[in-house]
Design a protein around this motif. Structure first.
Motif, PDB file in Angstrom:
ATOM      1  N   HIS A 104     -62.326   7.348  -5.209  1.00  0.00           N
ATOM      2  CA  HIS A 104     -63.270   8.010  -4.386  1.00  0.00           C
ATOM      3  C   HIS A 104     -64.583   8.553  -4.063  1.00  0.00           C
ATOM      4  CE1 HIS A 104     -63.566   9.789  -0.370  1.00  0.00           C
ATOM      5  NE2 HIS A 104     -63.140  10.519  -0.688  1.00  0.00           N
ATOM      6  N   GLN A 105     -65.181   9.307  -6.084  1.00  0.00           N
ATOM      7  CA  GLN A 105     -65.906   9.317  -6.265  1.00  0.00           C
ATOM      8  C   GLN A 105     -66.914   8.917  -6.176  1.00  0.00           C
ATOM      9  OE1 GLN A 105     -63.574   9.095  -8.566  1.00  0.00           O
ATOM     10  NE2 GLN A 105     -64.764   7.743 -10.153  1.00  0.00           N
ATOM     11  N   ARG A 106     -67.086   7.715  -6.256  1.00  0.00           N
ATOM     12  CA  ARG A 106     -68.264   6.342  -5.785  1.00  0.00           C
ATOM     13  C   ARG A 106     -67.995   6.435  -4.060  1.00  0.00           C
ATOM     14  NH1 ARG A 106     -66.250   1.257  -8.926  1.00  0.00           N
ATOM     15  NH2 ARG A 106     -69.104   0.838  -8.764  1.00  0.00           N
TER      16      ARG A 106
END
Length: 269
Positions: free
Chosen positions: A118-120
């Motif tokens: 998700h951080q990407r």
């Protein structure tokens, strides 16, 4: 990516064309759209993820338009998927491996971006919008003939590293000095739409590493082109979006050829 006619003897292109046809039949336009942002379409089951994309979309679009120097011609459709199977069917590759794919001017986002990666999301969304913007201006067919290292390097650069997160700039500089550097060419190939080859393959690395290294190097080179001479970069981008060949666009922008510019980049690093 774009749908390309298959000529005699182009047997290697047949599986890819099949995936593209399947993608054409499964475009995200067919899925429900968010009531708050009609650009974002979602597979049932991804209702909780689609608002995350909608929240990031304005800044991502603004970043692409700023670097490319032109606005989008029309709103871009972004597809958000809940299952790997639906994502693979829509993305034109038939694969669940890439976390984002732009095909037929639509951005398709993997369910991986709403779970362990998700951080990407911000970077990958911005990366893919770079591809969508160029496809809008010159068409999917001519887009295929831009050098892949440039298309991917531009997307990596303006997204803050999206697609190259797992190789640092320091690693890439060291690899270039070892001869593990990207092949600088003047045109792309419809049969190798996302491949950025290296002159020398790294040793004792996992299978994913060469591709990510190549994307990182390409991003660094495109960043050098922009930061070393912003007016030249802007002239080049304007020529590209006016559908000039890449060779012509570089000459218009820099009054130089791309291999000479690469040599200057390597020396500066």
């Amino acid at each position: 990516m774009a749908l390309v006619a298959i000529g005699t003897g182009a047997a290697l292109a047949v599986p890819r064309t099949r995936h593209l046809l399947w993608g054409l039949l499964n475009m995200p336009d067919r899925m429900p759209a968010l009531s708050t942002n009609a650009q974002v379409h979602y597979q049932p089951g991804a209702e909780d993820f689609a608002p995350d994309v909608a929240a990031l979309l304005p800044d991502a679009i603004a970043r692409v338009e700023d670097v490319h120097g032109r606005r989008f011609e029309h709103p871009v459709i972004v597809g958000v998927y809940a299952t790997p199977e639906a994502y693979a069917a829509a993305n034109g590759t038939g694969s669940t491996v890439p976390v984002g794919v732009t095909v037929f001017g639509r951005v398709n986002l993997s369910p991986k971006l709403f779970g362990p990666q998700h951080q990407r999301l911000r970077a990958i969304l911005t990366h893919e919008l770079s591809h969508a913007h160029i496809q809008e201006w010159i068409g999917e067919y001519d887009y295929l003939y831009l050098p892949t290292w440039f298309k991917e390097g531009l997307a990596v650069m303006l997204s803050g590293g999206g697609g190259a997160e797992f190789v640092s700039e320091d690693e890439a500089r060291t690899a270039i000095q070892r001869g593990e550097k990207i092949v600088i060419n003047d045109a792309g190939s419809p049969l190798k739409a996302t491949d950025v080859p290296l002159e020398k393959e790294p040793e004792n690395r996992p299978p994913w590493y060469p591709g990510v290294l190549a994307y990182r190097e390409a991003g660094m080179f495109v960043n050098y082109l922009r930061e070393s001479d912003r007016p030249a970069f802007d002239r080049m981008m304007n020529a590209i979006l006016d559908d000039h060949s890449f060779t012509e666009a570089v000459a218009v922008g820099y009054h130089d050829d791309v291999r000479s510019l690469w040599d200057k980049f390597v020396k500066s690093s």
